[in-house]
Structures are given as structure tokens and as C-alpha cells.
Scaffold this motif. Structure first.
Motif, PDB file in Angstrom:
ATOM      1  N   ILE A   1     163.788  33.149 -13.897  1.00  0.00           N
ATOM      2  CA  ILE A   1     164.506  32.558 -14.882  1.00  0.00           C
ATOM      3  C   ILE A   1     164.570  31.078 -14.629  1.00  0.00           C
ATOM      4  N   THR A   2     164.213  30.687 -13.633  1.00  0.00           N
ATOM      5  CA  THR A   2     164.358  29.203 -13.162  1.00  0.00           C
ATOM      6  C   THR A   2     163.608  28.232 -14.303  1.00  0.00           C
ATOM      7  N   THR A   3     164.585  27.365 -14.889  1.00  0.00           N
ATOM      8  CA  THR A   3     163.891  26.151 -15.606  1.00  0.00           C
ATOM      9  C   THR A   3     163.573  24.824 -14.772  1.00  0.00           C
ATOM     10  N   ASN A   4     164.031  24.785 -13.443  1.00  0.00           N
ATOM     11  CA  ASN A   4     164.096  23.737 -12.663  1.00  0.00           C
ATOM     12  C   ASN A   4     162.649  23.042 -12.652  1.00  0.00           C
ATOM     13  N   PRO A   5     162.055  22.053 -13.201  1.00  0.00           N
ATOM     14  CA  PRO A   5     160.885  21.484 -13.151  1.00  0.00           C
ATOM     15  C   PRO A   5     160.015  21.464 -11.806  1.00  0.00           C
ATOM     16  N   LYS A   6     160.984  20.954 -10.695  1.00  0.00           N
ATOM     17  CA  LYS A   6     160.523  20.990  -9.329  1.00  0.00           C
ATOM     18  C   LYS A   6     160.000  22.412  -8.967  1.00  0.00           C
ATOM     19  N   GLN A   7     160.907  23.486  -9.163  1.00  0.00           N
ATOM     20  CA  GLN A   7     160.531  24.746  -8.855  1.00  0.00           C
ATOM     21  C   GLN A   7     159.251  25.281  -9.629  1.00  0.00           C
ATOM     22  N   LEU A   8     159.119  24.835 -11.000  1.00  0.00           N
ATOM     23  CA  LEU A   8     157.952  25.448 -11.774  1.00  0.00           C
ATOM     24  C   LEU A   8     156.691  24.871 -11.207  1.00  0.00           C
ATOM     25  N   LEU A   9     156.736  23.444 -10.919  1.00  0.00           N
ATOM     26  CA  LEU A   9     155.641  22.822 -10.222  1.00  0.00           C
ATOM     27  C   LEU A   9     155.096  23.333  -9.012  1.00  0.00           C
ATOM     28  N   GLU A  10     156.029  23.833  -8.191  1.00  0.00           N
ATOM     29  CA  GLU A  10     155.719  24.516  -7.028  1.00  0.00           C
ATOM     30  C   GLU A  10     155.164  25.852  -7.311  1.00  0.00           C
ATOM     31  N   GLU A  11     155.661  26.419  -8.099  1.00  0.00           N
ATOM     32  CA  GLU A  11     155.049  27.793  -8.431  1.00  0.00           C
ATOM     33  C   GLU A  11     153.578  27.932  -8.966  1.00  0.00           C
ATOM     34  N   ARG A  12     153.351  26.621  -9.758  1.00  0.00           N
ATOM     35  CA  ARG A  12     151.900  26.463 -10.273  1.00  0.00           C
ATOM     36  C   ARG A  12     151.072  26.336  -9.341  1.00  0.00           C
ATOM     37  N   GLY A  13     151.520  25.378  -8.426  1.00  0.00           N
ATOM     38  CA  GLY A  13     150.574  24.789  -7.080  1.00  0.00           C
ATOM     39  C   GLY A  13     150.269  25.989  -6.487  1.00  0.00           C
ATOM     40  N   LYS A  14     150.854  27.254  -6.349  1.00  0.00           N
ATOM     41  CA  LYS A  14     150.635  28.028  -5.406  1.00  0.00           C
ATOM     42  C   LYS A  14     149.276  28.933  -5.653  1.00  0.00           C
TER      43      LYS A  14
END
Length: 305
Positions: free
Chosen positions: A292-305
Motif C-alpha cells: 500500500i505504500t505511496t512513498n516515491p522513494k520506496q516505489l523507485l526502490e521496488e522498481r529497481g529490484k
């Protein structure tokens, strides 16, 4: 965040926008619930459609209001959908059919011209189409994220009315979550519709949760305030200095509770159950936070995995 949640649990996500391929026809014929008369259900649906039309057309005179009600009834009659008759196999009209009826009614041309942008003009992409969404899934998300702000209250009204007709058709335990519900408070017609839905939901075994970042809009509305104050459960998270006084008055908060809400961290607030309330801290698990996170930093980290 709801899209990721739905995908994780095998749910369906429908994006409603001007360019989307998923559509809801507001003129769909409601399914007749067991024990209710078709004519009564149709008349109730026409009342809701009139509310939608007022939201689209703006302020109406008493004469225009009466003309609109007549036009909607005649639009259905043009497809042989008439109270007192069997219309279960009839094909529902579209918004453009209402425009045509208005154009041919004495005094209706002005309303017809105001409706044009929703039928053939720049806003015609999402309202003037047959319904093609499959709502058989147990978890369904409707997203209006890509819609222009001007159209969001209209889209929410259409979606909620569509869901409401399906809920009334079959008694079954369900929950409806309406995020950014403050959009519905921006106009009297949509606010009245949401109030009516919340008031009648229990009869159909439906739980309704409204979520808003602007509680002030709710509390200033004669329809929004009772939705909040009559809720069995309420959760207040961090509030801004501009709204804290009106919130404090509505919820009878102490100075300490006001200060708690003004300085609250993420997930911290006040939880109300009936007349009792207590401070609460909500801590998401790793799995929940990931979904459920909307934190941009977390979302970018997830996409980078």
C-alpha cells in the motif's frame, strides 16, 4: 495503492478515464431486487439519474429540473422501459439519447446544448458508452486517478450508482470503501446521493467506509456531517491547524487531543467507537507496507529490484 492490493489478491482493477476502454453506462437498467416492484426501482433509479444530470449540467431552475425529470422518463420510454411493464429484456439507452429527447422537447434545447460536451464533445469518452466491466470478482477497484478534476465527482457518482444498483439486486455481505470521498461533497446533488447511500446501506448488508483528507468539506456539508457523526467507527489522523478547531468541535476533543492530532506521526491518531475514543498507532507489517505504500522513494526502490 489499491491497484497493487487488488493485483496481489487476484482482484480486478478498472481505470475510468476519457481514454480508457472500460465504461459504465449510467442508463443501465437496474436489476430488480427480490420483493421490490420494478416500477418503484425504476423510479428510484430515475431520481438518481436526475441527480447525476444536475451534477453535470450545473444549477437548474425549477422549470429545467422538471423538464429534466420528464426527459429522463421519456428517454427510457423510447426503449419501451416503462414503470408497470416488463422491461427486463430491454436495451438501455445512452446519454446521447437523453440529449436527443431534450433537444426535441419544448424548452429543452438549452439543456441539450449543455449536455453536448458529455455526448459528442471533449468529455464524451467515458459516459456515452455501453457498460463493459465485469464485476464478478470478489475484490474490485475502480480508479479515477487519470480523470480531470472537473470530472471526478461525476465519475464517482456514476460508479457508486452502478455499484449501488448491483448491491440492491442481491442480499450479500459486502464492504464499499470510498477514498477521496470529499469530491462528493463539492456539489449538493452528489453529497445528497452519498448521504442516501450511507443511510440505506445497512438494509442491504453493506458496510460503507468513507476516507477523506479534507474532513472540513464533510463537516461543513449538511449531508457530510451526519455521514461522519453517525458512523459506528471513526479514525482521525493528523490534522492541519486550519481545520483542527472545526474537527475538535465536531468530535468534542480536549486540548491534549487537539495537540496530538496536530503533531501526529504517520499512522498515529484517535480511534472512535461509539462514545468511546482512544489514541492509536497503526503499524503496517512489511507485507502490508509493500502493498500500500505511496512513498516515491520506496516505489523507485521496488522498481529497481
Amino acid at each position: 495503492e489499491y491497484g497493487r492490493l487488488a493485483e496481489a489478491f487476484g482482484g480486478s482493477v478498472f481505470n475510468i478515464s476519457l481514454s480508457s476502454e472500460e465504461h459504465i453506462n449510467p442508463f443501465d437498467i437496474p436489476i430488480i431486487p427480490e420483493g421490490e416492484l420494478p416500477g418503484d426501482v425504476l423510479r428510484s433509479h430515475i431520481v438518481n439519474l436526475a441527480g447525476l444530470a444536475k451534477l453535470m449540467l450545473g444549477k437548474l431552475t425549477a422549470e429545467e429540473d422538471a423538464l429534466l425529470d420528464r426527459a429522463i422518463t421519456e428517454t427510457y420510454a423510447s426503449r419501451e422501459i416503462i414503470a408497470g411493464q416488463n422491461f427486463s429484456d430491454a436495451k438501455p439507452p445512452l446519454l446521447e439519447d437523453l440529449e436527443t429527447v431534450l433537444r426535441n422537447l419544448e424548452g429543452g434545447r438549452g439543456l441539450s446544448e449543455r449536455l453536448y460536451k458529455f455526448t459528442k464533445g471533449s468529455f464524451s469518452g467515458f459516459l456515452n458508452q455501453p457498460t463493459n466491466v465485469d464485476i464478478s470478482n470478489r475484490l474490485i477497484v475502480f480508479s479515477i486517478r487519470d480523470l480531470e478534476d472537473e470530472l471526478r465527482p461525476i465519475a464517482m457518482y456514476v460508479i457508486l450508482n452502478f455499484i449501488w444498483n448491483l448491491i440492491r439486486a442481491k442480499l450479500k455481505q459486502r464492504i464499499m470503501i470510498i477514498d477521496e470521498a470529499w469530491w462528493m461533497m463539492k456539489d449538493e446533488a452528489s453529497a445528497a446521493f452519498l448521504f442516501g447511500l450511507a443511510k440505506r446501506a445497512r438494509k442491504y448488508y453493506l458496510g460503507v467506509s468513507t476516507i477523506t483528507q479534507d474532513v472540513e468539506d464533510f463537516l461543513r456539508s449538511p449531508y457530510g456531517r451526519p455521514i461522519i457523526t453517525n458512523s459506528s467507527l471513526q479514525l482521525l489522523l493528523k490534522q492541519s491547524p486550519a481545520t483542527i478547531d472545526i474537527v475538535a468541535k465536531a468530535f468534542d476533543l480536549t486540548e491534549a487531543e487537539k495537540n496530538l492530532l496536530l503533531s501526529a506521526e504517520v499512522g498515529t491518531g484517535l480511534f472512535f467507537a461509539g462514545r468511546q475514543h482512544v489514541a492509536i498507532q497503526i503499524i503496517a507489517s512489511y507485507f502490508e507496507d509493500h502493498l500500500i505504500t505511496t512513498n516515491p522513494k520506496q516505489l523507485l526502490e521496488e522498481r529497481g529490484k
